[in-house]
Design a protein around this motif. Structure first.
Motif, PDB file in Angstrom:
ATOM      1  N   ARG A  63       0.900  -1.339  -0.012  1.00 10.17           N
ATOM      2  CA  ARG A  63       0.124  -0.013   0.146  1.00 10.17           C
ATOM      3  C   ARG A  63       0.861   1.324  -0.107  1.00 10.17           C
ATOM      4  N   VAL A  64       0.412   2.183  -0.989  1.00 11.44           N
ATOM      5  CA  VAL A  64       1.295   3.351  -1.026  1.00 11.44           C
ATOM      6  C   VAL A  64       0.282   4.619  -0.938  1.00 11.44           C
ATOM      7  N   PRO A  65       0.251   5.639  -0.029  1.00 12.28           N
ATOM      8  CA  PRO A  65      -0.526   6.660   0.062  1.00 12.28           C
ATOM      9  C   PRO A  65      -0.421   7.516  -0.844  1.00 12.28           C
ATOM     10  N   LEU A  66      -1.337   8.032  -1.570  1.00 13.97           N
ATOM     11  CA  LEU A  66      -1.393   9.155  -2.654  1.00 13.97           C
ATOM     12  C   LEU A  66      -1.864  10.541  -1.900  1.00 13.97           C
ATOM     13  N   LYS A  67      -1.253  11.635  -2.358  1.00 15.99           N
ATOM     14  CA  LYS A  67      -1.855  12.932  -1.964  1.00 15.99           C
ATOM     15  C   LYS A  67      -1.451  13.893  -3.382  1.00 15.99           C
ATOM     16  N   ALA A  68      -1.767  14.978  -3.456  1.00 16.95           N
ATOM     17  CA  ALA A  68      -1.637  15.873  -4.448  1.00 16.95           C
ATOM     18  C   ALA A  68       0.136  15.937  -4.310  1.00 16.95           C
ATOM     19  N   GLY A  69       0.767  15.875  -5.516  1.00 18.73           N
ATOM     20  CA  GLY A  69       2.081  16.262  -5.534  1.00 18.73           C
ATOM     21  C   GLY A  69       2.794  14.579  -5.791  1.00 18.73           C
ATOM     22  N   THR A  70       2.241  13.658  -5.377  1.00 17.96           N
ATOM     23  CA  THR A  70       2.849  12.459  -5.210  1.00 17.96           C
ATOM     24  C   THR A  70       3.189  11.905  -6.831  1.00 17.96           C
ATOM     25  N   LEU A  71       4.066  11.285  -6.970  1.00 26.80           N
ATOM     26  CA  LEU A  71       4.459  10.716  -8.209  1.00 26.80           C
ATOM     27  C   LEU A  71       4.850   9.151  -7.939  1.00 26.80           C
ATOM     28  N   LEU A  72       4.124   8.273  -8.545  1.00 32.02           N
ATOM     29  CA  LEU A  72       4.280   6.939  -8.364  1.00 32.02           C
ATOM     30  C   LEU A  72       4.656   6.080  -9.649  1.00 32.02           C
ATOM     31  N   VAL A  73       5.675   5.279  -9.846  1.00 31.38           N
ATOM     32  CA  VAL A  73       5.860   4.668 -11.051  1.00 31.38           C
ATOM     33  C   VAL A  73       5.390   3.150 -10.659  1.00 31.38           C
ATOM     34  N   ILE A  74       4.602   2.580 -11.613  1.00 33.39           N
ATOM     35  CA  ILE A  74       3.992   1.213 -11.515  1.00 33.39           C
ATOM     36  C   ILE A  74       4.892   0.730 -12.947  1.00 33.39           C
ATOM     37  N   GLU A  75       5.620  -0.311 -12.437  1.00 35.75           N
ATOM     38  CA  GLU A  75       6.391  -0.755 -13.486  1.00 35.75           C
ATOM     39  C   GLU A  75       5.612  -1.979 -14.284  1.00 35.75           C
ATOM     40  N   LYS A  76       6.059  -2.247 -15.440  1.00 34.07           N
ATOM     41  CA  LYS A  76       5.289  -3.075 -16.471  1.00 34.07           C
ATOM     42  C   LYS A  76       5.254  -4.406 -15.479  1.00 34.07           C
ATOM     43  N   GLY A  77       4.064  -5.011 -15.801  1.00 34.66           N
ATOM     44  CA  GLY A  77       3.623  -6.518 -15.101  1.00 34.66           C
ATOM     45  C   GLY A  77       3.213  -6.317 -13.784  1.00 34.66           C
ATOM     46  N   GLU A  78       3.411  -5.025 -13.016  1.00 34.88           N
ATOM     47  CA  GLU A  78       3.057  -5.019 -11.533  1.00 34.88           C
ATOM     48  C   GLU A  78       1.488  -4.958 -11.319  1.00 34.88           C
ATOM     49  N   ARG A  79       0.826  -5.925 -10.683  1.00 35.83           N
ATOM     50  CA  ARG A  79      -0.550  -5.561 -10.310  1.00 35.83           C
ATOM     51  C   ARG A  79      -0.965  -4.501  -9.255  1.00 35.83           C
ATOM     52  N   HIS A  80      -1.703  -3.816  -9.779  1.00 37.16           N
ATOM     53  CA  HIS A  80      -2.044  -2.586  -8.819  1.00 37.16           C
ATOM     54  C   HIS A  80      -3.584  -2.202  -9.286  1.00 37.16           C
ATOM     55  N   GLU A  81      -3.932  -1.175  -8.032  1.00 39.52           N
ATOM     56  CA  GLU A  81      -5.196  -0.686  -7.935  1.00 39.52           C
ATOM     57  C   GLU A  81      -4.989   0.545  -7.293  1.00 39.52           C
ATOM     58  N   VAL A  82      -5.834   1.538  -7.981  1.00 36.98           N
ATOM     59  CA  VAL A  82      -5.731   2.896  -7.150  1.00 36.98           C
ATOM     60  C   VAL A  82      -7.225   3.253  -6.692  1.00 36.98           C
ATOM     61  N   ARG A  83      -7.317   3.594  -5.637  1.00 33.28           N
ATOM     62  CA  ARG A  83      -8.467   3.853  -4.681  1.00 33.28           C
ATOM     63  C   ARG A  83      -8.473   5.434  -4.225  1.00 33.28           C
ATOM     64  N   ASN A  84      -9.492   5.915  -4.248  1.00 34.12           N
ATOM     65  CA  ASN A  84      -9.857   7.272  -3.801  1.00 34.12           C
ATOM     66  C   ASN A  84     -10.468   7.087  -2.233  1.00 34.12           C
ATOM     67  N   THR A  85      -9.589   7.307  -1.346  1.00 31.66           N
ATOM     68  CA  THR A  85      -9.987   7.249   0.190  1.00 31.66           C
ATOM     69  C   THR A  85     -10.217   8.453   0.680  1.00 31.66           C
ATOM     70  N   GLY A  86     -10.430   9.786  -0.202  1.00 33.31           N
ATOM     71  CA  GLY A  86     -10.601  11.043   0.412  1.00 33.31           C
ATOM     72  C   GLY A  86     -12.180  11.443   0.246  1.00 33.31           C
ATOM     73  N   ARG A  87     -12.346  12.786   0.537  1.00 27.82           N
ATOM     74  CA  ARG A  87     -13.961  13.022   0.339  1.00 27.82           C
ATOM     75  C   ARG A  87     -13.928  14.106  -1.057  1.00 27.82           C
ATOM     76  N   THR A  88     -12.780  14.348  -1.759  1.00 30.55           N
ATOM     77  CA  THR A  88     -13.304  14.786  -2.888  1.00 30.55           C
ATOM     78  C   THR A  88     -12.646  13.970  -3.974  1.00 30.55           C
ATOM     79  N   LEU A  89     -12.693  14.449  -5.448  1.00 34.05           N
ATOM     80  CA  LEU A  89     -12.290  13.539  -6.440  1.00 34.05           C
ATOM     81  C   LEU A  89     -10.836  13.636  -6.422  1.00 34.05           C
ATOM     82  N   LEU A  90     -10.226  12.281  -6.953  1.00 33.18           N
ATOM     83  CA  LEU A  90      -8.882  11.942  -6.857  1.00 33.18           C
ATOM     84  C   LEU A  90      -8.430  12.226  -8.520  1.00 33.18           C
TER      85      LEU A  90
END
Length: 113
Positions: A63-90
């Motif tokens: 699990r990797v927390p996301l917030k404004a300004g975060t840069l995340l690299v998901i390398e080819k082949g890596e299984r992944h999901e992105v979920r909005n845990t906030g109260r506004t649009l992600l």
């Protein structure tokens, strides 16, 4: 040269691509997610930049927390999901190398799941 003003409307939308890379905007509503435990891009790296909002990415079970300004690299082949845990649009800007989706957002070529 190519230029486009991004609107960050609902869902996932390919902005445009060039021969070797692609840009897409993704907007996730509070409580929603994109991807899932088996989602992966076998032939493309995904660079995800958080424009606004907050959320959580799960990449290969980590699990990797996301917030404004975060840069995340998901390398080819890596299984992944992105979920909005906030109260506004992600809102995220995503780059795929090489391109992974057609104009309708369906997987293509080497980026096919």
């Amino acid at each position: 040269m190519r230029r486009k003003t991004l609107r960050f409307g609902k869902g996932f939308r390919v902005a445009f691509d060039v021969r070797r890379a692609q840009a897409a905007e993704m907007v996730i509503a509070p409580g929603d997610s994109e991807g899932g435990p088996d989602n992966r891009h076998r032939g493309a790296d995904q660079w995800l930049f958080v424009v606004s909002g907050s959320g959580m990415a799960t990449v290969e079970g980590r699990r990797v927390p996301l917030k404004a300004g975060t840069l995340l690299v998901i390398e080819k082949g890596e299984r992944h999901e992105v979920r909005n845990t906030g109260r506004t649009l992600l809102k995220t800007l995503n780059f795929y190398y090489p391109p992974a989706f057609d104009a309708d957002g369906d997987p293509i070529g080497p980026g096919r799941d």
